[in-house]
Design a protein around this motif. Sequence first.
Motif, PDB file in Angstrom:
ATOM      1  N   SER A   5      -0.545  -6.561  -0.848  1.00  0.00           N
ATOM      2  CA  SER A   5       0.038  -6.847  -2.158  1.00  0.00           C
ATOM      3  C   SER A   5       1.452  -6.291  -2.218  1.00  0.00           C
ATOM      4  O   SER A   5       1.713  -5.177  -1.753  1.00  0.00           O
ATOM      5  N   ALA A   6       2.363  -7.042  -2.793  1.00  0.00           N
ATOM      6  CA  ALA A   6       3.769  -6.639  -2.879  1.00  0.00           C
ATOM      7  C   ALA A   6       4.029  -5.810  -4.122  1.00  0.00           C
ATOM      8  O   ALA A   6       3.680  -6.207  -5.237  1.00  0.00           O
ATOM      9  N   ALA A  11       8.000  -1.942  -1.898  1.00  0.00           N
ATOM     10  CA  ALA A  11       7.345  -2.010  -0.594  1.00  0.00           C
ATOM     11  C   ALA A  11       6.084  -2.862  -0.721  1.00  0.00           C
ATOM     12  O   ALA A  11       5.726  -3.307  -1.817  1.00  0.00           O
ATOM     13  N   VAL A  12       5.413  -3.066   0.410  1.00  0.00           N
ATOM     14  CA  VAL A  12       4.184  -3.852   0.455  1.00  0.00           C
ATOM     15  C   VAL A  12       3.018  -2.920   0.790  1.00  0.00           C
ATOM     16  O   VAL A  12       3.061  -2.183   1.780  1.00  0.00           O
ATOM     17  N   TRP A  13       1.979  -2.965  -0.048  1.00  0.00           N
ATOM     18  CA  TRP A  13       0.774  -2.172   0.182  1.00  0.00           C
ATOM     19  C   TRP A  13      -0.261  -3.005   0.931  1.00  0.00           C
ATOM     20  O   TRP A  13      -0.345  -4.220   0.738  1.00  0.00           O
ATOM     21  N   PHE A  14      -1.071  -2.349   1.758  1.00  0.00           N
ATOM     22  CA  PHE A  14      -2.168  -3.030   2.434  1.00  0.00           C
ATOM     23  C   PHE A  14      -3.294  -2.026   2.659  1.00  0.00           C
ATOM     24  O   PHE A  14      -3.104  -0.811   2.526  1.00  0.00           O
ATOM     25  N   HIS A  42     -11.107  -2.960   0.600  1.00  0.00           N
ATOM     26  CA  HIS A  42     -11.054  -4.403   0.853  1.00  0.00           C
ATOM     27  C   HIS A  42      -9.805  -5.067   0.272  1.00  0.00           C
ATOM     28  O   HIS A  42      -9.063  -5.729   0.975  1.00  0.00           O
ATOM     29  N   ALA A  43      -9.584  -4.920  -1.019  1.00  0.00           N
ATOM     30  CA  ALA A  43      -8.438  -5.557  -1.674  1.00  0.00           C
ATOM     31  C   ALA A  43      -7.522  -4.497  -2.265  1.00  0.00           C
ATOM     32  O   ALA A  43      -7.943  -3.386  -2.567  1.00  0.00           O
ATOM     33  N   VAL A  44      -6.253  -4.869  -2.438  1.00  0.00           N
ATOM     34  CA  VAL A  44      -5.274  -3.966  -3.028  1.00  0.00           C
ATOM     35  C   VAL A  44      -4.397  -4.763  -3.979  1.00  0.00           C
ATOM     36  O   VAL A  44      -4.094  -5.934  -3.726  1.00  0.00           O
TER      37      VAL A  44
END
Length: 280
Positions: A178-179, A183-186, A215-217
């Motif tokens: 997710s942006a 920055a971009v999180w993962f 699992h998801a962010v």
Amino acid sequence: MSVTEYAIGVESDGPYGVVVAGGEVWTTLVHAGRIATRSGRVVDLDAAESRPSVIVDGPDDAVWFTRNGDDRVGRIGYDGVVSAVELAGAPYGLCVGPDGALWCTLMSADAIGRVTVDGEVSTYPIGTAGAFPAMIASYGGELWFTLNQGNAIGRMTTGGAVTTCPLPTEAAGPVGISAGPEAVWFVEIQADRVGRISVDGKIEEFPLPAGCKPHAVAAAADGGCWVTLWAAGALARLDAEGNITDQYDLGTGSEPHGLAIDGDWVWVALEKGSVAHIQP
């Protein structure tokens, strides 16, 4: 803090992806071949094995979603019109790109697909065999995606040029991405970590509880993020420094998957048969 659950279909339907769009909360029912809303509307895709997975708010007064089981990207307009575009390769992750088109990962084809709102389809190889591209996000004018079996983060220009950024931790199994503002999180489902990658390729990793299998962010406006802890049946909140500030118990066997931020509220799809509304 309050957690409210809304039953969606039956437990075996498997709510999976969730999005807030058009004043409604939509969720994919991955095991039933249906799309449902919190208010009770159910759209049958007439394809029980279609496995609708990730769902997003489109640029054209519609929700779009991947149909991982029958190689399609589906669309439901706010006006109720249902349609689909064929796209081979087991489409899974989905986002609206910087060009206004829908971009998705093609897990079995090691490629990224592009679908315009008019139904024009293009595919771009990622250049890494067996990498299993999973989730995808738009950030800084490019597409960023997790390579679940490639143990890396990929980034692609809208022209198809790919850069691969290997992860510091081996066999981390990145999935959600997710942006955020800067920055971009993962998340790393096999390593029980959250990661962050900057536009210059710098990667940071932050620990989560052992065995939680994130699992998801979803990136938050303050620079932090929310993460579903699938194996722990919980939702965690991290600040911009990667520290866990809150953790919400969603119940044993809840199996939280997709999540969506709606202002100060968070929605989580629980595969046990509901969507949860968290109000911090």
